[in-house]
Design an enzyme around this catalytic site. Sequence first.
Site, PDB file in Angstrom:
ATOM      1  N   LYS A  13       0.795  -5.834 -11.451  1.00  0.00           N
ATOM      2  CA  LYS A  13       2.096  -5.259 -11.103  1.00  0.00           C
ATOM      3  C   LYS A  13       2.933  -6.197 -10.236  1.00  0.00           C
ATOM      4  CE  LYS A  13       1.778  -1.788  -8.295  1.00  0.00           C
ATOM      5  NZ  LYS A  13       2.397  -2.132  -6.989  1.00  0.00           N
ATOM      6  N   ARG A  88       5.421   6.328  -2.965  1.00  0.00           N
ATOM      7  CA  ARG A  88       4.011   6.634  -3.214  1.00  0.00           C
ATOM      8  C   ARG A  88       3.738   8.114  -2.980  1.00  0.00           C
ATOM      9  NH1 ARG A  88       2.062   1.158  -2.680  1.00  0.00           N
ATOM     10  NH2 ARG A  88       0.015   0.933  -1.831  1.00  0.00           N
ATOM     11  N   ARG A 127     -12.895 -10.597 -11.240  1.00  0.00           N
ATOM     12  CA  ARG A 127     -12.172 -11.199 -10.108  1.00  0.00           C
ATOM     13  C   ARG A 127     -13.027 -11.120  -8.837  1.00  0.00           C
ATOM     14  NH1 ARG A 127      -6.464  -8.620  -8.599  1.00  0.00           N
ATOM     15  NH2 ARG A 127      -6.077  -8.938 -10.810  1.00  0.00           N
ATOM     16  N   ARG A 133     -16.382 -11.054  -3.699  1.00  0.00           N
ATOM     17  CA  ARG A 133     -16.162  -9.810  -2.956  1.00  0.00           C
ATOM     18  C   ARG A 133     -17.218  -8.781  -3.361  1.00  0.00           C
ATOM     19  NH1 ARG A 133      -9.844  -9.739  -3.516  1.00  0.00           N
ATOM     20  NH2 ARG A 133     -10.327  -8.224  -5.109  1.00  0.00           N
ATOM     21  N   ARG A 144     -10.818   3.591  -6.634  1.00  0.00           N
ATOM     22  CA  ARG A 144      -9.433   3.171  -6.357  1.00  0.00           C
ATOM     23  C   ARG A 144      -8.494   3.617  -7.483  1.00  0.00           C
ATOM     24  NH1 ARG A 144      -8.637  -2.871  -5.608  1.00  0.00           N
ATOM     25  NH2 ARG A 144     -10.895  -3.093  -5.666  1.00  0.00           N
TER      26      ARG A 144
HETATM   27  P1  AMP Z   1       0.014  -2.480  -1.598  1.00  0.00           P
HETATM   28  O1  AMP Z   1       0.041  -3.948  -1.483  1.00  0.00           O
HETATM   29  O2  AMP Z   1       1.218  -1.908  -2.277  1.00  0.00           O
HETATM   30  O3  AMP Z   1      -1.254  -1.936  -2.168  1.00  0.00           O
HETATM   31  O4  AMP Z   1       0.079  -1.918  -0.098  1.00  0.00           O
HETATM   32  C1  AMP Z   1      -0.880  -2.273   0.870  1.00  0.00           C
HETATM   33  C2  AMP Z   1      -0.977  -1.183   1.943  1.00  0.00           C
HETATM   34  O5  AMP Z   1       0.288  -1.006   2.589  1.00  0.00           O
HETATM   35  C3  AMP Z   1      -1.332   0.193   1.418  1.00  0.00           C
HETATM   36  O6  AMP Z   1      -2.721   0.363   1.275  1.00  0.00           O
HETATM   37  C4  AMP Z   1      -0.758   1.091   2.512  1.00  0.00           C
HETATM   38  O7  AMP Z   1      -1.579   1.101   3.654  1.00  0.00           O
HETATM   39  C5  AMP Z   1       0.527   0.369   2.867  1.00  0.00           C
HETATM   40  N1  AMP Z   1       1.644   0.830   2.018  1.00  0.00           N
HETATM   41  C6  AMP Z   1       2.335   0.087   1.108  1.00  0.00           C
HETATM   42  N2  AMP Z   1       3.296   0.817   0.517  1.00  0.00           N
HETATM   43  C7  AMP Z   1       3.204   2.063   1.056  1.00  0.00           C
HETATM   44  C8  AMP Z   1       3.921   3.270   0.846  1.00  0.00           C
HETATM   45  N3  AMP Z   1       4.917   3.359  -0.040  1.00  0.00           N
HETATM   46  N4  AMP Z   1       3.556   4.343   1.577  1.00  0.00           N
HETATM   47  C9  AMP Z   1       2.557   4.287   2.498  1.00  0.00           C
HETATM   48  N5  AMP Z   1       1.846   3.189   2.726  1.00  0.00           N
HETATM   49  C10 AMP Z   1       2.160   2.068   2.027  1.00  0.00           C
END
Ligand code: AMP
Length: 191
Positions: A13, A88, A127, A133, A144
């Site tokens: 993504k 989200r 990966r 990991r 997940r």
């Molecule tokens: P991502 O890279 O989009 O998976 O985001 C990494 C982390 O940032 C997530 O696991 C959340 O802790 C936080 N995060 C990112 N976007 C959001 C969102 N829209 N709402 C709440 N937490 C977020």
Amino acid sequence: MRLLIMGPPGVGKGTQARGIAAHYEVPAISTGDIFRANVRNQTPLGQKVAAIMAEGGYVPDEITDAIVRDRLGEDDAAAGWLLDGYPRTLGQVEALDGVLAESGTALDAVISLVADEDVLVERLLKRAEIEGRADDNADTIRNRMAVYNQATDPLLAIYRDRGLLVEVDGIGTIEEVGGRITAALDQVAAS
Ligand code: AMP
């Protein structure tokens, strides 16, 4: 173009978000990237969200909504943007609706990258092996995926009801998938 992009873990993504944003000459705005940068730079925001992120939890809506509102108000976002990782939650959907209504703008489309779960699990396992990991195994990866689906399904339903959802096959090379997305969006723009 004002776009959202959604997709399960491992579908690529973030890569597609950057490519599509470049194609339409709009900023790709990733809430995850914004939070990670703040944690890295130990800003007051970073200090607030570091523990939440380390546990894989969600940053509270009022914090996330304020970050997005501010970012969408910046000059480079005036003509459009692509949001990656936001909204989200249902509360975030409403907050985004509010920001759009205030500025008299609207979403053009919500891109949903779709892929067979088994293919994604295979990909993420490979990966994890390459990157050493050990904590990433089939169970944690499937978990997940389940968390992603649970959180995202209601949001996809909302945007489907609004006629904004553009589902794209996420399996293929970066160029193939990118080409499918722009072809689908060009159709939206022409209709
Ligand atoms: P991502 O890279 O989009 O998976 O985001 C990494 C982390 O940032 C997530 O696991 C959340 O802790 C936080 N995060 C990112 N976007 C959001 C969102 N829209 N709402 C709440 N937490 C977020």
